[in-house]
Motif scaffolding. Structure first.
Motif, PDB file in Angstrom:
ATOM      1  N   GLY A  51      38.212 -18.781  13.636  1.00  0.00           N
ATOM      2  CA  GLY A  51      39.110 -20.186  13.207  1.00  0.00           C
ATOM      3  C   GLY A  51      39.169 -20.489  11.788  1.00  0.00           C
ATOM      4  O   GLY A  51      38.069 -20.250  10.866  1.00  0.00           O
ATOM      5  N   GLY A  52      39.820 -21.262  11.974  1.00  0.00           N
ATOM      6  CA  GLY A  52      39.800 -22.568  10.562  1.00  0.00           C
ATOM      7  C   GLY A  52      38.765 -22.645   9.413  1.00  0.00           C
ATOM      8  O   GLY A  52      39.021 -23.182   8.320  1.00  0.00           O
ATOM      9  N   ASP A  53      37.957 -22.784  10.512  1.00  0.00           N
ATOM     10  CA  ASP A  53      36.159 -22.956   9.825  1.00  0.00           C
ATOM     11  C   ASP A  53      35.422 -22.523   9.582  1.00  0.00           C
ATOM     12  O   ASP A  53      34.394 -23.094   8.688  1.00  0.00           O
ATOM     13  N   ASP A  54      36.469 -21.485   9.756  1.00  0.00           N
ATOM     14  CA  ASP A  54      35.238 -19.563   9.655  1.00  0.00           C
ATOM     15  C   ASP A  54      35.445 -19.385   8.230  1.00  0.00           C
ATOM     16  O   ASP A  54      36.119 -19.385   7.534  1.00  0.00           O
ATOM     17  N   VAL A  55      34.338 -18.256   7.686  1.00  0.00           N
ATOM     18  CA  VAL A  55      33.701 -17.988   6.306  1.00  0.00           C
ATOM     19  C   VAL A  55      33.763 -16.758   7.234  1.00  0.00           C
ATOM     20  O   VAL A  55      32.152 -16.380   7.513  1.00  0.00           O
ATOM     21  N   VAL A  56      34.344 -16.003   7.226  1.00  0.00           N
ATOM     22  CA  VAL A  56      34.403 -14.586   7.661  1.00  0.00           C
ATOM     23  C   VAL A  56      33.823 -13.446   6.598  1.00  0.00           C
ATOM     24  O   VAL A  56      34.233 -13.473   5.533  1.00  0.00           O
ATOM     25  N   LEU A  57      33.155 -12.570   7.203  1.00  0.00           N
ATOM     26  CA  LEU A  57      32.665 -11.464   5.782  1.00  0.00           C
ATOM     27  C   LEU A  57      32.953 -10.020   7.308  1.00  0.00           C
ATOM     28  O   LEU A  57      32.637  -9.806   7.671  1.00  0.00           O
ATOM     29  N   GLU A  58      33.404  -9.620   5.966  1.00  0.00           N
ATOM     30  CA  GLU A  58      34.408  -7.804   6.383  1.00  0.00           C
ATOM     31  C   GLU A  58      33.552  -7.241   5.851  1.00  0.00           C
ATOM     32  O   GLU A  58      33.383  -7.235   4.270  1.00  0.00           O
ATOM     33  N   VAL A  59      32.804  -6.175   5.956  1.00  0.00           N
ATOM     34  CA  VAL A  59      32.317  -4.350   4.976  1.00  0.00           C
ATOM     35  C   VAL A  59      33.171  -3.998   5.864  1.00  0.00           C
ATOM     36  O   VAL A  59      33.483  -3.416   6.520  1.00  0.00           O
ATOM     37  N   GLY A  60      33.307  -3.250   4.549  1.00  0.00           N
ATOM     38  CA  GLY A  60      34.298  -2.406   4.086  1.00  0.00           C
ATOM     39  C   GLY A  60      35.781  -2.616   4.346  1.00  0.00           C
ATOM     40  O   GLY A  60      36.384  -1.469   5.763  1.00  0.00           O
ATOM     41  N   PRO A  61      36.000  -3.194   3.940  1.00  0.00           N
ATOM     42  CA  PRO A  61      37.863  -3.635   4.449  1.00  0.00           C
ATOM     43  C   PRO A  61      38.832  -1.942   3.534  1.00  0.00           C
ATOM     44  O   PRO A  61      39.550  -2.690   3.821  1.00  0.00           O
ATOM     45  N   GLY A  62      38.745  -1.688   2.917  1.00  0.00           N
ATOM     46  CA  GLY A  62      38.557  -0.693   2.900  1.00  0.00           C
ATOM     47  C   GLY A  62      40.610  -0.793   1.707  1.00  0.00           C
ATOM     48  O   GLY A  62      40.567  -0.820   0.649  1.00  0.00           O
ATOM     49  N   VAL A  77      37.829 -15.483   3.038  1.00  0.00           N
ATOM     50  CA  VAL A  77      36.791 -13.835   3.709  1.00  0.00           C
ATOM     51  C   VAL A  77      36.709 -13.253   2.541  1.00  0.00           C
ATOM     52  O   VAL A  77      36.951 -14.024   1.371  1.00  0.00           O
ATOM     53  N   HIS A  78      35.297 -12.766   3.068  1.00  0.00           N
ATOM     54  CA  HIS A  78      34.487 -12.824   1.710  1.00  0.00           C
ATOM     55  C   HIS A  78      34.037 -11.009   1.953  1.00  0.00           C
ATOM     56  O   HIS A  78      33.708 -10.580   3.353  1.00  0.00           O
ATOM     57  N   ALA A  79      34.726  -9.960   1.495  1.00  0.00           N
ATOM     58  CA  ALA A  79      34.566  -8.699   1.956  1.00  0.00           C
ATOM     59  C   ALA A  79      34.100  -7.578   0.667  1.00  0.00           C
ATOM     60  O   ALA A  79      33.559  -7.964  -0.411  1.00  0.00           O
ATOM     61  N   ILE A  80      32.799  -6.720   1.669  1.00  0.00           N
ATOM     62  CA  ILE A  80      31.982  -6.697   0.824  1.00  0.00           C
ATOM     63  C   ILE A  80      32.640  -4.759   0.794  1.00  0.00           C
ATOM     64  O   ILE A  80      33.031  -4.539   1.797  1.00  0.00           O
ATOM     65  N   GLU A  81      32.925  -3.946  -0.279  1.00  0.00           N
ATOM     66  CA  GLU A  81      33.812  -2.940  -0.421  1.00  0.00           C
ATOM     67  C   GLU A  81      32.580  -1.747  -1.806  1.00  0.00           C
ATOM     68  O   GLU A  81      32.174  -2.304  -2.652  1.00  0.00           O
ATOM     69  N   ILE A  82      32.083  -0.514  -0.980  1.00  0.00           N
ATOM     70  CA  ILE A  82      31.205   0.081  -1.737  1.00  0.00           C
ATOM     71  C   ILE A  82      31.794   0.954  -3.065  1.00  0.00           C
ATOM     72  O   ILE A  82      31.273   1.337  -3.629  1.00  0.00           O
ATOM     73  N   ASP A  83      33.147   1.421  -2.359  1.00  0.00           N
ATOM     74  CA  ASP A  83      33.214   2.092  -3.415  1.00  0.00           C
ATOM     75  C   ASP A  83      35.082   0.945  -4.213  1.00  0.00           C
ATOM     76  O   ASP A  83      35.631   0.268  -4.159  1.00  0.00           O
ATOM     77  N   PRO A  84      34.358   1.759  -5.633  1.00  0.00           N
ATOM     78  CA  PRO A  84      34.426   0.442  -6.644  1.00  0.00           C
ATOM     79  C   PRO A  84      36.671   0.598  -7.174  1.00  0.00           C
ATOM     80  O   PRO A  84      36.900  -0.330  -7.227  1.00  0.00           O
ATOM     81  N   VAL A  85      36.877   1.496  -6.578  1.00  0.00           N
ATOM     82  CA  VAL A  85      38.779   2.196  -6.165  1.00  0.00           C
ATOM     83  C   VAL A  85      39.002   0.648  -5.238  1.00  0.00           C
ATOM     84  O   VAL A  85      39.750   0.327  -6.132  1.00  0.00           O
ATOM     85  N   LEU A  86      38.604   1.150  -4.336  1.00  0.00           N
ATOM     86  CA  LEU A  86      39.289  -0.081  -2.764  1.00  0.00           C
ATOM     87  C   LEU A  86      38.672  -1.299  -3.327  1.00  0.00           C
ATOM     88  O   LEU A  86      40.032  -2.644  -3.298  1.00  0.00           O
ATOM     89  N   ALA A  87      37.898  -1.712  -4.055  1.00  0.00           N
ATOM     90  CA  ALA A  87      37.131  -3.798  -4.367  1.00  0.00           C
ATOM     91  C   ALA A  87      38.214  -3.375  -5.613  1.00  0.00           C
ATOM     92  O   ALA A  87      38.498  -4.368  -5.190  1.00  0.00           O
ATOM     93  N   ASP A  88      38.877  -2.974  -6.449  1.00  0.00           N
ATOM     94  CA  ASP A  88      39.685  -3.149  -7.121  1.00  0.00           C
ATOM     95  C   ASP A  88      40.942  -3.210  -7.102  1.00  0.00           C
ATOM     96  O   ASP A  88      41.043  -4.498  -7.454  1.00  0.00           O
ATOM     97  N   ARG A  89      41.099  -2.548  -5.713  1.00  0.00           N
ATOM     98  CA  ARG A  89      42.810  -3.252  -5.444  1.00  0.00           C
ATOM     99  C   ARG A  89      42.568  -4.122  -4.372  1.00  0.00           C
ATOM    100  O   ARG A  89      44.055  -4.590  -4.428  1.00  0.00           O
ATOM    101  N   LEU A 105      40.557 -15.545  -0.455  1.00  0.00           N
ATOM    102  CA  LEU A 105      39.440 -13.899  -0.773  1.00  0.00           C
ATOM    103  C   LEU A 105      38.845 -13.679  -1.679  1.00  0.00           C
ATOM    104  O   LEU A 105      38.883 -14.437  -2.759  1.00  0.00           O
ATOM    105  N   THR A 106      37.565 -13.585  -1.418  1.00  0.00           N
ATOM    106  CA  THR A 106      36.924 -12.881  -2.614  1.00  0.00           C
ATOM    107  C   THR A 106      35.806 -11.962  -1.766  1.00  0.00           C
ATOM    108  O   THR A 106      36.027 -11.270  -1.038  1.00  0.00           O
ATOM    109  N   VAL A 107      35.835 -10.687  -3.072  1.00  0.00           N
ATOM    110  CA  VAL A 107      35.595  -9.161  -2.729  1.00  0.00           C
ATOM    111  C   VAL A 107      34.392  -9.410  -3.437  1.00  0.00           C
ATOM    112  O   VAL A 107      33.899  -8.852  -5.038  1.00  0.00           O
ATOM    113  N   THR A 108      33.484  -8.633  -3.373  1.00  0.00           N
ATOM    114  CA  THR A 108      32.216  -8.466  -3.665  1.00  0.00           C
ATOM    115  C   THR A 108      31.885  -6.607  -3.419  1.00  0.00           C
ATOM    116  O   THR A 108      31.953  -6.152  -2.556  1.00  0.00           O
TER     117      THR A 108
END
Length: 290
Positions: A51-62, A77-89, A105-108
């Motif tokens: 819900g609206g109080d959550d900071v969600v960690l998403e792994v592999g957002p693709g 939403v804090h997304a962790i993406e290992i593929d640099p092309v997908l992370a940048d996009r 959105l935050t992308v790492t």
């Protein structure tokens, strides 16, 4: 707490267009199977209960299918993406399809198996409270255990994994599926199966069935040491066909020493690993240390 916004979700055509624009060829090495069904990602978000109080960690957002469904309901939403092309996009896709929500959105760009709490810290922002992800199937168990260890603020989560992995992680003592992953996850959380996911919602279509695993953080056994407890779990299940007196002989130094520790913990030396709870394994570890 966030206010609701809207996002245009991705469908099969949009997923293929994005992939073509990026010259993307999904790889088994990175466990890349992208969800392209809007109803599936809506279902995942609903079952996750964020819900609206959550900071969600998403792994592999693709390509961002699940990310776009999470942004309207979560604070961030804090997304962790290992593929640099997908992370940048990813940020560009969110800016295009959910412009009013892009600042959530935050992308790492990182390997989720090696990411630390410091890597995910955002100045002035709360730490993640939930994990919602389509985990790469080849590393799903170690990634989940690592994140729960590294991020004590994670209170709950919903992850999509290979169906048999979901069965193992949710298994209870005494069941055929119960093993080392089940016992280790129980240190951190209470887990349960939350339904199947059809193969047809992925591109490319995977060769395995998928399932949802829901979990809620719980306290570990009181006074227990995690490393010591996990050492017992690993030794016990490495030879799960043996009774514990024999299975733990190498860990304890001898069958007699294993029996002494087991009896001190109140456990029958002739039982097998699949009968023990995580609290039982912790008790064995404490007995040997004392």
């Amino acid at each position: 707490m966030s206010e609701n916004g809207t996002a245009r979700l991705l469908g099969p055509a949009e997923v293929r267009v994005l992939a073509d624009q990026l010259g993307l060829r999904p790889t088994k090495k990175l466990g890349q199977n992208f969800v392209h069904d809007a109803n599936t990602v809506r279902r995942i978000v609903k079952v996750a209960g964020v819900g609206g109080d959550d900071v969600v960690l998403e792994v592999g957002p693709g390509l961002g299918s699940l990310t776009l469904a999470l942004l309207p309901v979560a604070d961030r939403v804090h997304a962790i993406e290992i593929d640099p092309v997908l992370a940048d996009r990813l940020a560009e896709t969110v800016a295009d399809r959910a412009p009013d929500l892009a600042d959530r959105l935050t992308v790492t760009g990182a390997d989720a198996l090696r990411v630390s709490a410091a890597d995910l810290a955002v100045p002035g922002r709360a730490a993640p409270t939930a994990i919602v992800a389509n985990l790469p199937y080849n590393v799903a168990v170690p990634v989940l255990l690592h994140l729960l260890a590294e991020l004590p603020g994670i209170e709950r989560g919903l992850v999509m994994v290979q169906a048999e992995v979901a069965d193992r992680l949710a298994a209870r003592p005494g069941s055929r599926e119960y093993g080392s992953p089940s016992a280790k996850l129980a240190w951190y959380a209470d887990a349960r199966r939350a339904g199947p996911v059809p193969r047809s919602v992925f591109w490319p279509v995977p060769g395995v069935d998928s399932g949802l695993l829901s979990f809620t953080r719980q306290d570990p056994p009181p006074g227990a040491d995690r490393a010591a407890t996990f050492a017992v779990i690993e030794a016990a299940f490495a030879q799960r066909r043996k009774v514990l007196r024999g299975a733990l002989a190498g860990w304890a130094g001898s069958p007699a020493a294993a029996e002494t520790a087991l009896r001190a913990a109140g456990i029958d030396p002739m039982t097998r690993a699949e009968r023990l709870t995580v609290a039982d394994f912790a008790a064995v570890a404490r007995a040997k240390a004392s």
